[in-house]
Design a protein around this motif. Structure first.
Motif, PDB file in Angstrom:
ATOM      1  N   GLY A  54       0.843  -1.196   0.000  1.00  0.00           N
ATOM      2  CA  GLY A  54       0.000   0.000   0.000  1.00  0.00           C
ATOM      3  C   GLY A  54       0.872   1.237   0.000  1.00  0.00           C
ATOM      4  N   SER A  55       0.241   2.397  -0.113  1.00  0.00           N
ATOM      5  CA  SER A  55       1.013   3.637  -0.180  1.00  0.00           C
ATOM      6  C   SER A  55       1.643   3.982   1.183  1.00  0.00           C
ATOM      7  CB  SER A  55       0.114   4.794  -0.634  1.00  0.00           C
ATOM      8  OG  SER A  55      -0.992   4.885   0.241  1.00  0.00           O
ATOM      9  N   THR A  56       1.032   3.488   2.268  1.00  0.00           N
ATOM     10  CA  THR A  56       1.469   3.910   3.611  1.00  0.00           C
ATOM     11  C   THR A  56       2.941   3.609   3.922  1.00  0.00           C
ATOM     12  OG1 THR A  56      -0.802   3.657   4.349  1.00  0.00           O
ATOM     13  CG2 THR A  56       0.892   3.764   6.068  1.00  0.00           C
ATOM     14  N   PRO A  57       3.432   2.371   3.720  1.00  0.00           N
ATOM     15  CA  PRO A  57       4.809   2.092   4.167  1.00  0.00           C
ATOM     16  C   PRO A  57       5.903   2.484   3.174  1.00  0.00           C
ATOM     17  CG  PRO A  57       3.773   0.062   3.430  1.00  0.00           C
ATOM     18  CD  PRO A  57       2.753   1.157   3.241  1.00  0.00           C
ATOM     19  N   LEU A  83       2.559  -9.531   4.590  1.00  0.00           N
ATOM     20  CA  LEU A  83       1.248  -9.792   5.182  1.00  0.00           C
ATOM     21  C   LEU A  83       0.297 -10.534   4.252  1.00  0.00           C
ATOM     22  CD1 LEU A  83       0.325  -6.286   6.583  1.00  0.00           C
ATOM     23  CD2 LEU A  83       0.390  -8.384   7.935  1.00  0.00           C
ATOM     24  N   ASP A  84       0.306 -10.137   2.960  1.00  0.00           N
ATOM     25  CA  ASP A  84      -0.795 -10.603   2.119  1.00  0.00           C
ATOM     26  C   ASP A  84      -0.453 -10.533   0.634  1.00  0.00           C
ATOM     27  OD1 ASP A  84      -0.741  -7.840   2.052  1.00  0.00           O
ATOM     28  OD2 ASP A  84      -2.696  -7.557   2.964  1.00  0.00           O
ATOM     29  N   GLU A  85      -1.305 -11.123  -0.156  1.00  0.00           N
ATOM     30  CA  GLU A  85      -1.187 -11.090  -1.623  1.00  0.00           C
ATOM     31  C   GLU A  85      -2.567 -11.320  -2.227  1.00  0.00           C
ATOM     32  OE1 GLU A  85      -0.217 -10.062  -4.445  1.00  0.00           O
ATOM     33  OE2 GLU A  85       1.742 -11.056  -4.632  1.00  0.00           O
ATOM     34  N   PRO A 220      -8.283  10.658   4.885  1.00  0.00           N
ATOM     35  CA  PRO A 220      -9.148   9.489   4.678  1.00  0.00           C
ATOM     36  C   PRO A 220      -9.013   8.413   5.763  1.00  0.00           C
ATOM     37  CG  PRO A 220      -8.081  10.102   2.615  1.00  0.00           C
ATOM     38  CD  PRO A 220      -7.447  10.935   3.696  1.00  0.00           C
ATOM     39  N   LYS A 221      -7.893   8.416   6.493  1.00  0.00           N
ATOM     40  CA  LYS A 221      -7.693   7.384   7.523  1.00  0.00           C
ATOM     41  C   LYS A 221      -8.106   7.865   8.917  1.00  0.00           C
ATOM     42  CE  LYS A 221      -5.982   4.417   4.650  1.00  0.00           C
ATOM     43  NZ  LYS A 221      -4.614   3.980   4.511  1.00  0.00           N
ATOM     44  N   ALA A 222      -8.449   9.161   9.067  1.00  0.00           N
ATOM     45  CA  ALA A 222      -8.630   9.737  10.410  1.00  0.00           C
ATOM     46  C   ALA A 222      -9.741   9.046  11.207  1.00  0.00           C
ATOM     47  CB  ALA A 222      -8.903  11.235  10.299  1.00  0.00           C
TER      48      ALA A 222
HETATM   49  C1  GLP Z   1      -4.353  -2.919   1.350  1.00  0.00           C
HETATM   50  C2  GLP Z   1      -3.334  -3.784   2.088  1.00  0.00           C
HETATM   51  C3  GLP Z   1      -3.160  -3.334   3.527  1.00  0.00           C
HETATM   52  C4  GLP Z   1      -2.943  -1.837   3.557  1.00  0.00           C
HETATM   53  C5  GLP Z   1      -4.156  -1.140   2.984  1.00  0.00           C
HETATM   54  C6  GLP Z   1      -4.055   0.371   3.010  1.00  0.00           C
HETATM   55  O1  GLP Z   1      -5.633  -3.293   1.624  1.00  0.00           O
HETATM   56  N1  GLP Z   1      -3.668  -5.160   2.067  1.00  0.00           N
HETATM   57  O2  GLP Z   1      -2.085  -4.037   4.109  1.00  0.00           O
HETATM   58  O3  GLP Z   1      -2.715  -1.418   4.868  1.00  0.00           O
HETATM   59  O4  GLP Z   1      -4.263  -1.551   1.634  1.00  0.00           O
HETATM   60  O5  GLP Z   1      -3.504   0.861   1.830  1.00  0.00           O
HETATM   61  P1  GLP Z   1      -2.821   2.271   1.701  1.00  0.00           P
HETATM   62  O6  GLP Z   1      -1.571   2.202   2.503  1.00  0.00           O
HETATM   63  O7  GLP Z   1      -2.530   2.432   0.237  1.00  0.00           O
HETATM   64  O8  GLP Z   1      -3.786   3.265   2.221  1.00  0.00           O
END
Ligand code: GLP
Length: 266
Positions: A54-57, A83-85, A220-222
């Motif tokens: 995702g964009s966060t990390p 974490l995932d795929e 958007p995450k608040a």
């Molecule tokens: C996806 C991923 C998550 C991630 C989320 C948020 O759903 N599976 O691990 O935290 O997106 O995405 P973003 O960081 O782009 O907001």
């Protein structure tokens, strides 16, 4: 940073640090990861990281790549588990998380290719459950996750643990929530192209990590972030299970902190 209000500490059930920018917070997380890798390297031991997409990390990965290049931070003894795929996507698909990790981190540091593991989205349906068990086993055999990096989805998901995911859920095949698919639509040039299923570590898998960083940036995450940190723990909001973790840390920028009680009722 501004996390010293007594009232805030009462309401926030996960220690939460607010930074002016995502870049500042990302640098702090990268430095913590780097410190652990360096001390493990010095002892000749490996470090196990749990990684998110995702964009966060991306800012954390950018900073880790910089530390590798400019400060000789070595990933030669690091092992990572993502974490995932998305189910159905292989590493050659540009929107696969395997490709994402290659672009943002793995190609930029000296991690051995077999040490950087992303769940395999191409496992045949009848083999998925055995595959998921083997994913859990590989994490355990590596010694367990030292540091887990997490973002949060607008459904309150961590990894792809959508609402309804239990505290003890483990790595498994899941169906994505409609909001999650809508949020991913842009990346896939249309919601109809977003895979409906994914393989994700479970909430229990994530809670087994020794240290967790949950990151959130932007308006958007608040709202969901404030609920995850302040509301009671519930399967309806899987990120709230982090309140049970002994060493979970939330890092947010000012915009993502806006709905915390300390801001709404200062
Ligand atoms: C996806 C991923 C998550 C991630 C989320 C948020 O759903 N599976 O691990 O935290 O997106 O995405 P973003 O960081 O782009 O907001």
């Amino acid at each position: 940073m501004n996390d010293d209000s007594a009232d805030a500490n009462l309401r926030e059930r996960i220690p939460t640090a607010i930074y002016s920018t995502a870049k500042d917070a990302s640098a702090v997380v990268a430095r913590e990861i780097s410190d652990v890798i360096c001390s493990r390297n010095a002892e000749g031991n490996s470090t196990v990281l749990g990684l998110a997409t995702g964009s966060t990390p991306t800012g954390v990965y950018q900073e880790l790549a910089r530390l590798h290049k400019e400060e000789s931070l070595s990933f030669a003894k690091v092992r990572t588990f993502n974490l995932d795929e998305y189910y159905g996507l292989g590493p050659t698909h540009p929107e696969s998380y395997a490709a994402f990790m290659e672009r943002h981190l793995f190609s930029k540091v000296d991690i051995p290719s077999d040490a950087a593991v992303v769940p395999d989205g191409t496992v045949p349906r009848e083999e998925v459950s055995a595959y998921c068990e083997s994913y859990e086993k590989s994490i355990l055999e590596a010694g367990g996750i030292d540091i887990q990096v997490l973002g949060i989805g607008r459904t309150g998901h961590i990894g792809f643990n959508e609402p309804g995911s239990g505290r003890d859920s483990r790595t498994r095949l899941v169906e994505l929530d409609a909001l999650t698919r809508a949020d991913a639509a842009q990346d896939f040039l249309g919601e109809e192209n977003v895979p409906p299923y994914a393989i994700t570590m479970g909430v229990g898998t994530i809670l087994d990590a020794r240290k967790v960083f949950l990151l959130a940036w932007g308006t958007p995450k608040a709202a969901i972030l404030a609920k995850a940190v302040e509301d009671s723990i519930s399967e309806a909001l899987p990120a709230s299970f982090l309140q049970e973790h002994k060493d979970a840390n939330v890092l947010v920028d000012e915009a993502a902190a806006a709905e915390l009680s300390r801001h709404r009722h200062p």
